[in-house]
Design a protein around this motif. Sequence first.
Motif, PDB file in Angstrom:
ATOM      1  N   GLN A   1      46.319  46.337  36.241  1.00  0.00           N
ATOM      2  CA  GLN A   1      46.925  47.665  36.062  1.00  0.00           C
ATOM      3  C   GLN A   1      46.432  48.640  37.135  1.00  0.00           C
ATOM      4  O   GLN A   1      47.162  49.535  37.555  1.00  0.00           O
ATOM      5  CB  GLN A   1      46.607  48.227  34.659  1.00  0.00           C
ATOM      6  N   ALA A   2      45.208  48.442  37.597  1.00  0.00           N
ATOM      7  CA  ALA A   2      44.598  49.373  38.559  1.00  0.00           C
ATOM      8  C   ALA A   2      45.156  49.225  39.981  1.00  0.00           C
ATOM      9  O   ALA A   2      44.817  50.007  40.873  1.00  0.00           O
ATOM     10  CB  ALA A   2      43.088  49.201  38.572  1.00  0.00           C
ATOM     11  N   ILE A   3      46.023  48.211  40.210  1.00  0.00           N
ATOM     12  CA  ILE A   3      46.659  48.111  41.544  1.00  0.00           C
ATOM     13  C   ILE A   3      48.176  48.327  41.432  1.00  0.00           C
ATOM     14  O   ILE A   3      48.938  47.911  42.300  1.00  0.00           O
ATOM     15  CB  ILE A   3      46.325  46.786  42.276  1.00  0.00           C
ATOM     16  N   GLN A   4      48.592  49.024  40.374  1.00  0.00           N
ATOM     17  CA  GLN A   4      50.031  49.272  40.192  1.00  0.00           C
ATOM     18  C   GLN A   4      50.635  50.042  41.367  1.00  0.00           C
ATOM     19  O   GLN A   4      51.803  49.864  41.699  1.00  0.00           O
ATOM     20  CB  GLN A   4      50.286  50.027  38.878  1.00  0.00           C
ATOM     21  N   HIS A   5      49.845  50.919  41.997  1.00  0.00           N
ATOM     22  CA  HIS A   5      50.363  51.688  43.145  1.00  0.00           C
ATOM     23  C   HIS A   5      50.746  50.770  44.305  1.00  0.00           C
ATOM     24  O   HIS A   5      51.587  51.125  45.128  1.00  0.00           O
ATOM     25  CB  HIS A   5      49.355  52.751  43.599  1.00  0.00           C
TER      26      HIS A   5
ATOM     27  N   PHE B   1      36.328  41.936  42.591  1.00  0.00           N
ATOM     28  CA  PHE B   1      36.947  40.685  43.014  1.00  0.00           C
ATOM     29  C   PHE B   1      38.472  40.711  42.862  1.00  0.00           C
ATOM     30  O   PHE B   1      39.041  40.117  41.938  1.00  0.00           O
ATOM     31  CB  PHE B   1      36.300  39.511  42.277  1.00  0.00           C
ATOM     32  N   SER B   2      39.130  41.366  43.784  1.00  0.00           N
ATOM     33  CA  SER B   2      40.597  41.533  43.706  1.00  0.00           C
ATOM     34  C   SER B   2      41.340  40.209  43.884  1.00  0.00           C
ATOM     35  O   SER B   2      42.488  40.081  43.480  1.00  0.00           O
ATOM     36  CB  SER B   2      41.076  42.549  44.742  1.00  0.00           C
ATOM     37  N   ARG B   3      40.696  39.204  44.457  1.00  0.00           N
ATOM     38  CA  ARG B   3      41.345  37.901  44.647  1.00  0.00           C
ATOM     39  C   ARG B   3      41.680  37.253  43.294  1.00  0.00           C
ATOM     40  O   ARG B   3      42.608  36.457  43.203  1.00  0.00           O
ATOM     41  CB  ARG B   3      40.411  36.986  45.449  1.00  0.00           C
ATOM     42  N   ASP B   4      40.913  37.610  42.262  1.00  0.00           N
ATOM     43  CA  ASP B   4      41.117  36.980  40.959  1.00  0.00           C
ATOM     44  C   ASP B   4      42.405  37.432  40.278  1.00  0.00           C
ATOM     45  O   ASP B   4      42.916  36.737  39.402  1.00  0.00           O
ATOM     46  CB  ASP B   4      39.955  37.321  40.009  1.00  0.00           C
ATOM     47  N   ILE B   5      42.903  38.609  40.619  1.00  0.00           N
ATOM     48  CA  ILE B   5      43.955  39.189  39.780  1.00  0.00           C
ATOM     49  C   ILE B   5      45.373  38.836  40.223  1.00  0.00           C
ATOM     50  O   ILE B   5      46.309  38.900  39.442  1.00  0.00           O
ATOM     51  CB  ILE B   5      43.787  40.720  39.638  1.00  0.00           C
TER      52      ILE B   5
ATOM     53  N   ARG C   1      43.047  50.104  48.018  1.00  0.00           N
ATOM     54  CA  ARG C   1      41.934  49.963  47.054  1.00  0.00           C
ATOM     55  C   ARG C   1      42.466  50.184  45.635  1.00  0.00           C
ATOM     56  O   ARG C   1      43.411  50.936  45.431  1.00  0.00           O
ATOM     57  CB  ARG C   1      40.828  51.008  47.325  1.00  0.00           C
ATOM     58  N   PRO C   2      41.842  49.557  44.642  1.00  0.00           N
ATOM     59  CA  PRO C   2      42.299  49.769  43.257  1.00  0.00           C
ATOM     60  C   PRO C   2      41.993  51.191  42.791  1.00  0.00           C
ATOM     61  O   PRO C   2      41.072  51.832  43.304  1.00  0.00           O
ATOM     62  CB  PRO C   2      41.458  48.768  42.444  1.00  0.00           C
ATOM     63  N   ASP C   3      42.766  51.678  41.800  1.00  0.00           N
ATOM     64  CA  ASP C   3      42.358  52.903  41.103  1.00  0.00           C
ATOM     65  C   ASP C   3      41.040  52.599  40.402  1.00  0.00           C
ATOM     66  O   ASP C   3      40.840  51.485  39.910  1.00  0.00           O
ATOM     67  CB  ASP C   3      43.402  53.303  40.054  1.00  0.00           C
TER      68      ASP C   3
END
Length: 304
Positions: free
Chosen positions: A110-114, A84-88, A73-75
């Motif tokens: 940036q929120a899925i950098q992990h 909508f994580s598919r967009d990024i 999951r995103p931060d």
Amino acid sequence: MLKLHVKNETSRLRAVVLGTAESNGPIPKIEDTYDPKSLQHIKAGTYPKESDMIKEMEAVVQVLKKYDVTVYRPDIITDYNQIFSRDIAFVIDDKFIKANILPDRDKEYQAIQHVIKQIPKEDIVILPEDCHIEGGDVMPWNDYVFIGTYSGKDYPDYITARTNTKAVDAIKALFPNKTVKSFELRKSNTNPKENALHLDCCFQPVGKDKAIIHKNGFLVEEEYQWLVDFFGKDNVFEITKDEMYNMNSNIFSISEDVVISEKNFTRLNTWLREQGITVEEVPYAEIAKQEGLLRCSTLPLIRD
């Protein structure tokens, strides 16, 4: 390290980034909307509540866990839409391609950098700035990559036009061994029933050799016909304008014989079961009000 692997839309899913509805922020101002459907619900006073959307996404988490899928999951960014994580970004083969999205959505990446930190650097692709592309327009299908685009001279006038021809050319250059096939999509900033925001809003493969499709989402009839011929008329489920509006082509495959679908998609879900596909039904009608559904809120990283 994450060993990325995505060859198509329906092979057995092992790892995925699922967006989040937490701290989704206030109802957007009319001038800040990105799509005609959100606009319609803001005007009608029916824009979805955060608490309802969190419940809907939690139902998806439970289904993914049931099938032993690793879920990232995103931060959380305070007061920000990260559904909508598919967009990024999107994965083709072993490459993680950053989508060049609307500039004020860069925070979502940036929120899925992990997650990104676990991917070998040489497998991360950042396209030139003038290549506009979003994951909802990109569908790997074995030796093919299907891409939704809009090449009209009035491209800049459409906030709903998200993938340009420069990006299509860039994907062709990245994957010379694949056939990259682009499709012109119908765009409208104001009428959600005449707008295919992404390719997955009017088309998606399911199972081994089947597809869901909406003819009016395609600007060029020959391109729509090419897809029907490619999958075979008997293998294609044609959805109506209302079904497209409700996002019937935006379900999500866990494998060739398991999909997650919205519980109200009665006609589609019946057809899928007739094809021998297990349908895991979830409530997702509130999230759908933002012109995105199950495929839009998932970013597959590994499929068998």
